[in-house]
Design an enzyme around this catalytic site. Structure first.
Site: not given
Ligand code: SAH
Length: 209
Positions: A62
């Site tokens: 993000s």
């Molecule tokens: N917080 C992260 C950015 C997140 S992007 C950072 O600092 O880099 C969103 C992430 O959520 C992705 O890696 C995706 O694979 C994950 N995601 C999506 N659905 C999910 C779920 N149900 N449980 C766990 N992770 C999930």
């Protein structure tokens, strides 16, 4: 860490302040966490730019502002037990770790979870536990949580997460469809919309029978 990284990080924090982030813990954390270590080395020079960067498995880290906004919205004091859903690169988990007592973070892509676990351990973030699996189910064995940050877009607030939040706890979660929606905050049982946001979708086990 290079001198250029240090300069870029300081500039990022100045920009955050300029854009309305005043939470001391969050600004200190973001002035410290080496964001360049959470992106692919090929993108290290862009690590501090205000743009999402690819981290593999079709996911992105993000932008700094949204990490700051979401972490600040939790109004942490340093003592909290926190859950993050969507570890991704592990960057937001590192920022959270500097603002609370313990972080449990869950990632559904095993490869990303492993990579984040390795990075966080190399950087000595010993209060962060990275789990793989469906974060929409939370982590009942670590509940209740004083704060929960969901960093992927849900169609509605996942009930297991609401069940695992303390009665006076705070949850932030982007809610919407097709990648665009509202950043919602639930605090003391009161729901409010903080801003419009774009996010990758929260993919739950229910999506793939
Ligand atoms: N917080 C992260 C950015 C997140 S992007 C950072 O600092 O880099 C969103 C992430 O959520 C992705 O890696 C995706 O694979 C994950 N995601 C999506 N659905 C999910 C779920 N149900 N449980 C766990 N992770 C999930």
């Amino acid at each position: 860490m290079t001198e250029a990284d240090r300069t870029r990080r300081a500039a990022m924090v100045d920009t955050l302040r300029h854009n309305g982030i005043h939470n001391r813990l969050v600004l200190e954390a973001m002035a410290t966490v080496p964001r360049e270590r959470f992106v692919d080395p090929a993108w290290a020079d862009e690590a501090y730019d205000d743009q999402p960067l690819p981290i593999g498995s079709g996911q992105t880290i993000s932008v700094p502002w949204i990490v700051a906004r979401m972490t600040a919205a939790l109004e942490l004091s340093g003592t909290e037990n926190v859950l993050e859903v969507g570890t991704g690169s592990g960057y937001a988990a590192a920022v959270l770790a500097q603002c609370c007592r313990r972080v449990t973070t869950i990632e559904r892509h095993q490869g990303l979870a492993e990579q984040a676990r390795r990075r966080l351990s190399e950087l000595n973030y010993s209060t962060v536990e990275v789990r793989d699996g469906d974060g929409a189910r939370g982590a009942p064995d670590r509940a209740p949580f004083d704060a929960i940050s969901v960093t992927a877009m849900a169609e509605s607030l996942p009930q297991p997460l609401l069940d695992q939040l303390t009665p006076h706890g705070t949850l932030v979660c982007p809610v919407g469809q097709g990648g665009l929606g509202d950043l919602v905050r639930l605090r003391n049982g009161h729901r409010e919309t903080l801003s419009s946001v774009g996010f990758v979708p929260l993919v739950t086990d229910e999506d793939s029978p």
